[in-house]
Design an enzyme around this catalytic site. Structure first.
Site, mmCIF file in Angstrom:
data_model
loop_
_atom_site.group_PDB
_atom_site.id
_atom_site.type_symbol
_atom_site.label_atom_id
_atom_site.label_comp_id
_atom_site.label_asym_id
_atom_site.label_seq_id
_atom_site.Cartn_x
_atom_site.Cartn_y
_atom_site.Cartn_z
ATOM 1 N N GLU A 74 0.827 -1.205 0.000
ATOM 2 C CA GLU A 74 0.000 0.000 0.000
ATOM 3 C C GLU A 74 0.862 1.255 0.000
ATOM 4 O OE1 GLU A 74 -2.634 2.419 3.234
ATOM 5 O OE2 GLU A 74 -3.145 0.293 3.024
ATOM 6 N N ASN B 299 -2.172 -5.321 9.031
ATOM 7 C CA ASN B 299 -3.155 -4.963 10.056
ATOM 8 C C ASN B 299 -3.295 -6.062 11.103
ATOM 9 O OD1 ASN B 299 -5.927 -6.492 9.687
ATOM 10 N ND2 ASN B 299 -5.182 -6.098 7.622
#
Length: 682
Positions: free
Chosen positions: A125, A225
């Protein structure tokens, strides 16, 4: 043993969207490939691979005839450009939250801005984000890394600083870093781009881990995450494990645990979460309840061998974000977990108690080895509050409490430590009102049911019944004192094409569109909006139908009164041409009033038509030569302002003379609309 599963566990919006895009293409028998694994979960990637979805490392490896899916992490702008240039078929599954970051960093001025990204620089990302940034760019993964970057940046004091965060960045670390940046940098541009789902997931995991003695985090070990969830839980519960599948569960650890917490990363499918929960339940079959009982009931069950019913009085010694330490007159240290201070989930410890306060507490658990006693304040408050509620349900007394949250089917109100459920049908008078709007408000309500079955206690209330009574009383009081001309403050509740409806306090009145402005408007929204507070007066009352007409315009704002007071005949003003006809030009003098400059008063020589001299939008000097307040007409002259020696009588044809004497000038459609209802004439 009890198991508490986080409500936010599992696929987030962005991941779910990407998976659905791939599945939709496969369902249509379209060849699919993804630039890297579609998500960081080996199980899901393998399942998609078996269906024919191939993960590739470079766009040069795209199989012929395949459609490329860009995963939710996003890619660099150069990759998009190359796909476009080569005519490759692709579907962009970049998460909308990530795309937002792309736009922010792309908007940075390469000459004036420095971009900081709170992130793991090696994450896909982040590589995509930096690939959209044309400015000087730095990444930092924690406060220590930020400390190394700041001295370099501060030397470039001629540049502004723009800060964004990876969508899955640790929210606590973000707050620490932003605080430091604000202290050292001048006017930084801060964009909190951490995904809201990430914040909710991390906060929920933090709370569950704090009240668990064994914490299970489900997710792929390569997921960013999931890794952050593990770190957060580990700080609160040292006995935290990370598992990818049910096969990695330690049966003995689960068997020996009293309170187990479970959360899962954004790339973990519901199927794997369910398998883990089912296996845990089977390990101690018959003893485990997963989210079927309240936290209070589960804890009471697990602690029934301790002095759970013994009350003590303690003195508050210190206050921390996650607990309060108290002296209960024993050798052991007493502490109240933050979750046991109040039934209000938003209450902060410092808002509930202060150092030195004497509080009545319930012993929940003693730990002789650690020398601690776990205590609860909210349970004592709830028990006292319950006894009070039982007395009030019979009297139908109106009581007050704070709405703590909106839940499925209604809202929760806290009254003296007790959670009272208000069904949606009893929460508001209007069905249009959102339940979420009530959260945080103090409300009046009455109890309609208080019952107890075993350990389960239930209190149900009604806000609506109190509101209806209050509104009825307001209406009665209003009709006693209302009269034409009386002024009120009201709230705009709705708009129609013909007016605005205003709540005057239990009674509604209407402001007709013609009463909203002295100038012509097409819709009430040009003047007022829903929820606006307005000053109105009663213009008319229909006693039979109970309908009230309201006035809104003030007399002193009437443009004709302004004209009378400030612009007598003979005044010279600047006017704007707003309409042209064959016999003259209409000019706006002041807002709401247009006057007519007859063709004979435009110039000191004969002209064929006004358009030969004037255009709409021109600003000209004119003299007010006549005002008819009864007919609301104003005559203007440009010719009267010309020097005397230049005054040349204009010859009129017989037809023109007759027209001037007999005709009643009427503006064309566009001029009339601009001139409002105060049409000016000769």
């Amino acid at each position: 043993m009890s198991i508490e599963i986080a409500e936010s566990a599992g696929f987030c919006f962005g991941v779910n969207r990407a998976i659905n895009i791939v599945n939709d293409l496969l369902d249509k028998n379209i060849k699919v490939c993804t630039l890297g694994p579609i998500i960081h979960n080996t199980e899901v990637v393998n399942e998609l691979s078996m269906r024919g979805c191939r993960a590739i490392d470079s766009i040069d490896d795209i199989p012929e005839g395949s459609t490329l899916v860009i995963r939710s992490h996003g890619v660099e702008q150069s990759v998009i450009d190359k796909l476009e240039a080569n005519g490759v078929k692709y579907k962009d599954a970049t998460c909308p939250f990530v795309k937002k970051i792309h736009k922010i960093v792309a908007s940075a001025d390469s000459d004036k801005d420095i971009v900081l990204i709170a992130s793991n620089k090696n994450h896909p990302e982040v590589k995509g984000i930096t690939g959209h940034c044309k400015s000087e760019c730095y990444t930092f993964n924690n406060e220590e890394e930020l400390d190394k970057i700041l001295p370099i940046i501060l030397q470039k004091n001629n540049k502004s600083i723009l800060i964004v965060a990876q969508t899955t960045f640790d929210t606590k670390e973000w707050k620490k870093c932003i605080k430091k940046i604000k202290n050292l940098c001048t006017n930084p541009k801060i964009f909190d781009t951490i995904c809201n789902a990430t914040s909710v997931r991390q906060n929920e995991a933090d709370l569950i881990a704090a009240r668990s003695d064994y914490m299970v985090v489900i997710g792929d070990k390569h997921s960013s995450n999931t890794g952050k969830l593990f770190d957060i839980c580990k700080k609160q519960c040292p006995n935290t494990v990370l598992v990818e599948t049910v096969c990695e569960l330690e049966h003995s650890a689960i068997y020996n645990a009293d309170k187990i917490g479970v959360t899962a990363g954004a790339s973990t499918p519901a199927r794997i979460i369910k398998e883990v929960l089912d296996t845990m339940s089977e390990i101690k079959s018959g003893e485990t309840n997963v989210n079927e009982e309240s936290f209070e009931e589960m804890l009471e069950e697990s602690l029934k061998n301790f002095n759970t019913n013994e009350r003590v009085t303690g003195t508050v010694l210190s206050i921390a974000p996650n607990e309060v330490q108290v002296d209960v007159g024993r050798k052991q240290t007493g502490f109240i977990p933050a979750s046991e201070l109040s039934n209000d989930p938003d209450a902060k410890p410092e808002d509930v108690v202060s150092v030195g306060d004497q509080v009545e507490l319930l012993i929940m658990k003693t730990n002789d080895q650690e020398g601690t006693i776990m205590l609860s304040k909210r349970r004592v408050d709830a028990q006292k509050g319950w006894e009070e509620l039982e007395a009030k349900v019979e009297t139908k007394e109106i009581i007050s409490g704070k709405v703590s949250e909106a839940v499925k089917g209604g809202v929760i109100v806290i009254y003296n430590g007790v959670r009272v459920f208000i069904p949606a049908s009893q929460a508001t008078v209007s069905r249009d009102q959102k339940l979420e709007d009530l959260v945080g408000q103090e409300v009046d309500f009455r109890l309609i049911e208080v019952s107890q079955r075993g350990r389960r206690k239930r209190a149900i209330g009604s806000i609506r019944s109190v509101l209806k009574e209050q509104m009825a009383a307001q209406r009665e009081e209003f009709w006693k004192s209302c009269e034409i001309g009386k002024r009120y403050k009201g709230v705009v509740k709705s708009l129609t094409s013909y007016g605005a409806f205003v709540d005057l306090g239990g009674v509604s009145g209407m402001i007709h569109i013609s009463e909203l402005s002295w100038t012509h408007i097409k819709h009430p929204s040009e003047v007022v909006n829903v929820d606006d507070t307005v000053d109105v007066y009663i213009k008319d009352i229909n006693e039979e139908t109970k309908k009230i007409s309201l006035g809104f315009k003030n007399a002193e704002d009437n443009p004709w009164e302004i004209l009378k007071n400030n612009y007598p005949e003979g005044s010279v003003v600047k006017a704007t041409i707003v309409g042209l006809t064959s016999f003259g030009a209409f000019a706006n003098i002041i807002p709401g009033i247009d006057g007519l400059i007859h063709i004979s008063q435009i110039a000191n020589k004969r002209i064929d038509k006004p358009a030969d001299v004037l255009s709409i939008g021109d600003t000209v000097d004119v003299k007010i030569t006549a005002v008819d307040f009864e007919k609301k007409r104003v005559s203007l002259s440009m010719r009267a302002l010309l020097p005397e020696d230049e005054q040349v009588p204009v010859k009129k044809t017989a037809e023109e003379a007759v027209e001037e004497v007999t005709s009643e000038p009427v503006a064309e459609a566009d001029a009339v609309e601009t001139a409002t209802d105060s049409e000016a004439a000769e």
